[in-house]
Design an enzyme around this catalytic site. Structure first.
Site, PDB file in Angstrom:
ATOM      1  N   MET A  30       0.877  -1.235  -0.068  1.00 30.26           N
ATOM      2  CA  MET A  30      -0.121  -0.065  -0.042  1.00 30.26           C
ATOM      3  C   MET A  30       0.737   1.407   0.037  1.00 30.26           C
ATOM      4  SD  MET A  30      -3.371  -0.965   1.997  1.00 30.26           S
ATOM      5  CE  MET A  30      -2.690  -0.920   3.897  1.00 30.26           C
ATOM      6  N   GLY A  31       2.078   1.098  -0.379  1.00 28.35           N
ATOM      7  CA  GLY A  31       2.933   2.425  -0.522  1.00 28.35           C
ATOM      8  C   GLY A  31       3.472   2.953   0.862  1.00 28.35           C
ATOM      9  N   ALA A  32       4.238   4.033   0.923  1.00 28.06           N
ATOM     10  CA  ALA A  32       4.635   4.607   2.037  1.00 28.06           C
ATOM     11  C   ALA A  32       6.064   3.555   2.418  1.00 28.06           C
ATOM     12  CB  ALA A  32       3.963   4.874   3.250  1.00 28.06           C
ATOM     13  N   LEU A  33       6.428   3.139   1.501  1.00 25.58           N
ATOM     14  CA  LEU A  33       7.284   2.116   1.507  1.00 25.58           C
ATOM     15  C   LEU A  33       8.411   2.385   2.589  1.00 25.58           C
ATOM     16  CD1 LEU A  33       8.029   1.145  -2.133  1.00 25.58           C
ATOM     17  CD2 LEU A  33       6.265   0.387  -0.685  1.00 25.58           C
ATOM     18  N   HIS A  37       9.364  -3.402   3.570  1.00 21.80           N
ATOM     19  CA  HIS A  37       9.069  -3.757   1.915  1.00 21.80           C
ATOM     20  C   HIS A  37      10.254  -3.960   1.313  1.00 21.80           C
ATOM     21  CE1 HIS A  37       5.858  -0.685   3.253  1.00 21.80           C
ATOM     22  NE2 HIS A  37       4.929  -1.745   3.018  1.00 21.80           N
ATOM     23  N   GLY A 147       4.987 -10.365   4.126  1.00 27.58           N
ATOM     24  CA  GLY A 147       5.610 -10.181   5.318  1.00 27.58           C
ATOM     25  C   GLY A 147       4.781 -10.718   6.685  1.00 27.58           C
ATOM     26  N   GLU A 148       5.841 -11.536   7.691  1.00 29.08           N
ATOM     27  CA  GLU A 148       4.948 -12.225   8.862  1.00 29.08           C
ATOM     28  C   GLU A 148       4.547 -10.976   9.701  1.00 29.08           C
ATOM     29  OE1 GLU A 148       8.209 -14.988   9.908  1.00 29.08           O
ATOM     30  OE2 GLU A 148       7.321 -16.393   8.690  1.00 29.08           O
ATOM     31  N   LYS A 149       5.090  -9.726   9.548  1.00 26.39           N
ATOM     32  CA  LYS A 149       4.301  -8.776  10.249  1.00 26.39           C
ATOM     33  C   LYS A 149       2.768  -8.862  10.314  1.00 26.39           C
ATOM     34  CE  LYS A 149       3.736  -4.404  11.945  1.00 26.39           C
ATOM     35  NZ  LYS A 149       2.565  -3.844  10.901  1.00 26.39           N
ATOM     36  N   GLN A 153      -2.734 -12.046   7.951  1.00 26.86           N
ATOM     37  CA  GLN A 153      -2.890 -11.901   6.561  1.00 26.86           C
ATOM     38  C   GLN A 153      -2.464 -12.809   5.545  1.00 26.86           C
ATOM     39  OE1 GLN A 153      -2.825  -7.850   4.670  1.00 26.86           O
ATOM     40  NE2 GLN A 153      -0.836  -8.500   4.169  1.00 26.86           N
TER      41      GLN A 153
HETATM   42  P1  AMP Z   1       1.329  -3.201   3.567  1.00 23.60           P
HETATM   43  O1  AMP Z   1       2.117  -1.971   2.621  1.00 23.60           O
HETATM   44  O2  AMP Z   1       1.663  -2.705   4.755  1.00 23.60           O
HETATM   45  O3  AMP Z   1       0.052  -3.562   2.879  1.00 23.60           O
HETATM   46  O4  AMP Z   1       2.617  -4.147   3.315  1.00 23.60           O
HETATM   47  C1  AMP Z   1       2.937  -4.856   2.078  1.00 23.60           C
HETATM   48  C2  AMP Z   1       3.628  -6.014   2.532  1.00 23.60           C
HETATM   49  O5  AMP Z   1       5.018  -5.535   3.240  1.00 23.60           O
HETATM   50  C3  AMP Z   1       2.714  -7.006   3.554  1.00 23.60           C
HETATM   51  O6  AMP Z   1       3.157  -8.391   3.217  1.00 23.60           O
HETATM   52  C4  AMP Z   1       3.657  -6.877   4.901  1.00 23.60           C
HETATM   53  O7  AMP Z   1       3.379  -7.814   5.494  1.00 23.60           O
HETATM   54  C5  AMP Z   1       5.020  -6.624   4.301  1.00 23.60           C
HETATM   55  N1  AMP Z   1       5.660  -5.748   5.709  1.00 23.60           N
HETATM   56  C6  AMP Z   1       4.980  -4.623   5.854  1.00 23.60           C
HETATM   57  N2  AMP Z   1       5.986  -4.047   7.047  1.00 23.60           N
HETATM   58  C7  AMP Z   1       6.757  -5.240   7.217  1.00 23.60           C
HETATM   59  C8  AMP Z   1       8.129  -5.378   8.006  1.00 23.60           C
HETATM   60  N3  AMP Z   1       8.386  -4.517   9.096  1.00 23.60           N
HETATM   61  N4  AMP Z   1       8.616  -6.566   7.934  1.00 23.60           N
HETATM   62  C9  AMP Z   1       8.240  -7.423   7.004  1.00 23.60           C
HETATM   63  N5  AMP Z   1       7.412  -7.229   6.161  1.00 23.60           N
HETATM   64  C10 AMP Z   1       6.611  -6.235   6.215  1.00 23.60           C
END
Ligand code: AMP
Length: 280
Positions: A30-33, A37, A147-149, A153
């Site tokens: 969802m950006g704001a990389l 990411h 990500g396992e964060k 999901q």
């Molecule tokens: P998002 O942009 O938040 O939807 O995240 C996109 C992908 O990046 C998802 O698969 C998240 O689980 C992964 N992600 C976000 N933050 C982290 C992190 N700190 N460590 C590992 N993966 C991440």
């Protein structure tokens, strides 16, 4: 790197690569990389001939209007970061491009979808499943990285790909943290300086809790973690849970499952943060 805003223009370039026999790795975001990411992307780049990254703030997975409105967006800075990891195609569609008409699909993930994030964020995983399925159909990657964060999901996406027999290999990637232990997240930008200073306590408390696995039962560890987090007045806890690592169901005994994870979701001011740590 080529930036594509329409499904058709993205598919054209990917089709050409596929016809040359290139493999496609995909990272939906969802950006704001941030560095979290980028780690997924570096791995995807290593393991595939072409890297496709999507940046799309998916409105239908937000159950909170303010969270959607305040979600950080900066495609220019994202593009620079994507260049640094060798991204081949950035897909940045509009909401109208992704949803010309509302998508009414409904998925039932059973017990997996009912706990934790599923219980606290109504409709969230259905929105995630709709967008990820759509993106998989557009990109048709061999491998997609998550990500396992966002542990639940990831489990939902794995279940969806199995349920629908989608021909994509879902690759789990470890949580990337700030030097002080805070799990990286786009939402961290929205923390005030005071909140940011408190946020690393989440990981610190989870780490201490996991060290107590030989002396506490799952119930006791859960309670201990809840109490430690509650002692920080700014933390408003949604849940603390100890669950197995497959169906994410709460566990009663340490021998209930081989893999177990300690999960937390809480509000720090207006920002909702989630984190988890493996126990076994
Ligand atoms: P998002 O942009 O938040 O939807 O995240 C996109 C992908 O990046 C998802 O698969 C998240 O689980 C992964 N992600 C976000 N933050 C982290 C992190 N700190 N460590 C590992 N993966 C991440």
């Amino acid at each position: 790197m080529k930036t594509k805003h329409t499904i058709q223009s993205l598919r054209e370039v990917i089709e050409e690569d596929r016809s040359k026999g290139f493999t496609i790795g995909f990272v939906p975001t969802m950006g704001a990389l941030h560095e979290g990411h980028l780690e997924l992307m570096r791995r995807a780049k290593r393991e595939n001939d072409r890297l496709v990254v999507s940046v799309f703030v998916n409105p239908i997975q937000f159950n909170n209007k303010e969270d959607l409105e305040k979600y950080p967006r900066d495609l220019e800075s994202d593009s620079e970061m994507l260049l640094s990891v060798g991204c081949d195609y950035l897909f940045a569609p509009s909401v109208a491009e992704m949803y010309p008409v509302p998508d009414q699909s409904s998925y039932d993930f059973g017990a997996l979808g009912d706990v934790m994030e599923g219980a606290f964020r109504a409709g969230h995983f259905n929105g995630v499943a709709i967008v990820v399925r759509k993106l998989f159909e557009i990109v048709e990657p061999q491998k997609a990285y998550f990500g396992e964060k966002d542990f639940q999901q990831l489990a939902i996406i794995q279940q969806m790909t199995m349920m629908l027999k989608l021909p994509v290999d879902v690759v789990p990637c470890p949580i990337v943290r700030e030097p002080d232990g805070l799990a990286m997240s786009s939402r961290n930008q929205r923390l005030t300086a005071e909140e940011r200073a408190l946020a690393p306590k989440i990981h610190q408390i989870l780490q201490k809790a996991v060290l107590l696995k030989n002396v506490l039962s799952p119930q006791e560890m859960r309670k201990w973690t809840f109490e430690q987090l509650s002692a920080i007045a700014s933390f408003k806890i949604d849940y603390v849970e100890i669950a197995d690592d497959k169906m994410l169901q709460p566990v009663q005994h340490w021998n209930d499952s081989e893999g177990m994870v300690l999960f937390v979701a809480l509000f720090l001011g207006k920002v909702r943060l989630i984190d988890n740590l493996r126990i076994f």
